[in-house]
Design a protein around this motif. Structure first.
Motif, PDB file in Angstrom:
ATOM      1  N   GLY A 231       0.820  -1.203   0.000  1.00 52.40           N
ATOM      2  CA  GLY A 231       0.000   0.000   0.000  1.00 52.40           C
ATOM      3  C   GLY A 231       0.855   1.254   0.000  1.00 52.40           C
ATOM      4  N   ILE A 232       0.455   2.243  -0.780  1.00 47.83           N
ATOM      5  CA  ILE A 232       1.179   3.515  -0.874  1.00 47.83           C
ATOM      6  C   ILE A 232       0.228   4.638  -0.487  1.00 47.83           C
ATOM      7  N   ARG A 233       0.605   5.424   0.519  1.00 49.17           N
ATOM      8  CA  ARG A 233      -0.273   6.486   1.013  1.00 49.17           C
ATOM      9  C   ARG A 233       0.547   7.732   1.362  1.00 49.17           C
ATOM     10  N   PRO A 234       0.173   8.881   0.830  1.00 47.97           N
ATOM     11  CA  PRO A 234      -0.824   9.077  -0.229  1.00 47.97           C
ATOM     12  C   PRO A 234      -0.215   8.714  -1.577  1.00 47.97           C
ATOM     13  N   ASN A 235      -1.068   8.611  -2.595  1.00 49.75           N
ATOM     14  CA  ASN A 235      -0.540   8.275  -3.915  1.00 49.75           C
ATOM     15  C   ASN A 235      -0.378   9.495  -4.806  1.00 49.75           C
TER      16      ASN A 235
ATOM     17  N   VAL B  79       5.740   9.977   1.834  1.00 49.15           N
ATOM     18  CA  VAL B  79       4.912   8.861   1.367  1.00 49.15           C
ATOM     19  C   VAL B  79       5.285   7.617   2.165  1.00 49.15           C
ATOM     20  N   SER B  80       4.295   6.891   2.657  1.00 51.64           N
ATOM     21  CA  SER B  80       4.561   5.614   3.329  1.00 51.64           C
ATOM     22  C   SER B  80       4.287   4.471   2.357  1.00 51.64           C
ATOM     23  N   VAL B  81       5.201   3.526   2.328  1.00 51.19           N
ATOM     24  CA  VAL B  81       5.071   2.321   1.493  1.00 51.19           C
ATOM     25  C   VAL B  81       5.037   1.146   2.462  1.00 51.19           C
TER      26      VAL B  81
END
Length: 221
Positions: free
Chosen positions: A142-146, A164-166
């Motif tokens: 999951g990538i947030r935000p994209n 960005v968090s991966v």
């Protein structure tokens, strides 16, 4: 002074304020506050929005209760918009004339969507109830935000960077083996996420890569 409030569409605890300005030297400005609890003819519990986020096989069915303690009512038909192939629903009678339960499930493997389900009733005061359904369904990573907005949005504002968090939605370890991006436009720093099972990407713009007053779009892979 009379303060009138239109409570159409509201339910539950409501607080509204109105600011009054006067020419009095001692108290030129004060605030009127109106608080109360709106009891709707038909209440939707816990709320009128269903939101799915995460991996498809981890998303559980969500229940929306449609109830009334003020009137006897029946749901005569339903209709959904923009949800075909993305989410499904089923309506159950908990107590005829008083309590109905809408069960909503995600049915898509990946992607985003937004739509609504309309419940039509036999009450003239409340002929329909709308429940909004949104989904953000991810894969294992999951990538947030994209998407991010970077740079200086106005001359007097500082330069904005972003993060960005991966993350692995199954909480499993993994590695980022390669990052691809336009080095003329952005800088990227990669660090392990504090909670594990992922990484934080610090993204900073290179202002020299964009003309003054201009804008540019780029992709980080």
């Amino acid at each position: 002074m009379t303060l009138r409030l239109d409570m159409k569409g509201f339910q539950g605890v409501v607080k509204k304020t109105a600011t009054v300005q006067t020419d009095a030297s001692s108290e030129s400005r004060f605030v009127l506050t109106v608080k109360g609890k709106v009891k709707a003819i038909i209440e939707v519990q816990p709320e009128k929005t269903v939101y799915f986020q995460g991996m498809a096989d981890m998303l559980r069915e969500k229940n929306i209760d449609v109830v009334s303690s003020l009137r006897t009512f029946h749901i005569v038909r339903t209709k959904e918009t923009n949800l075909t192939g993305k989410a499904s629903y089923n309506l159950e009678t908990v107590e005829d004339g008083k309590h109905y339960r809408l069960k909503v499930s995600n049915t898509t493997e990946a992607g985003t969507y937004r739509g609504f389900i309309t419940l039509y009733t036999d009450l003239s005061e409340k002929p329909e109830v709308t429940v909004w359904v949104s989904g953000f369904v991810e894969g294992e990573i999951g990538i947030r935000p994209n998407s991010l907005v970077l740079g200086r949005l106005a001359a007097e504002q500082p330069v904005l960077s972003g993060r960005v968090s991966v993350m692995n939605n199954r909480k499993q370890p993994f590695r980022i083996t390669k990052l691809t991006f336009d080095e003329k436009l952005i800088r990227v720093k990669q660090d392990p996420a504090p909670e594990g099972s992922g990484f934080l990407l610090e993204i900073a713009p290179k202002m020299g890569g964009v003309k003054k007053g201009g804008r540019a779009e780029t992709v980080l892979g």
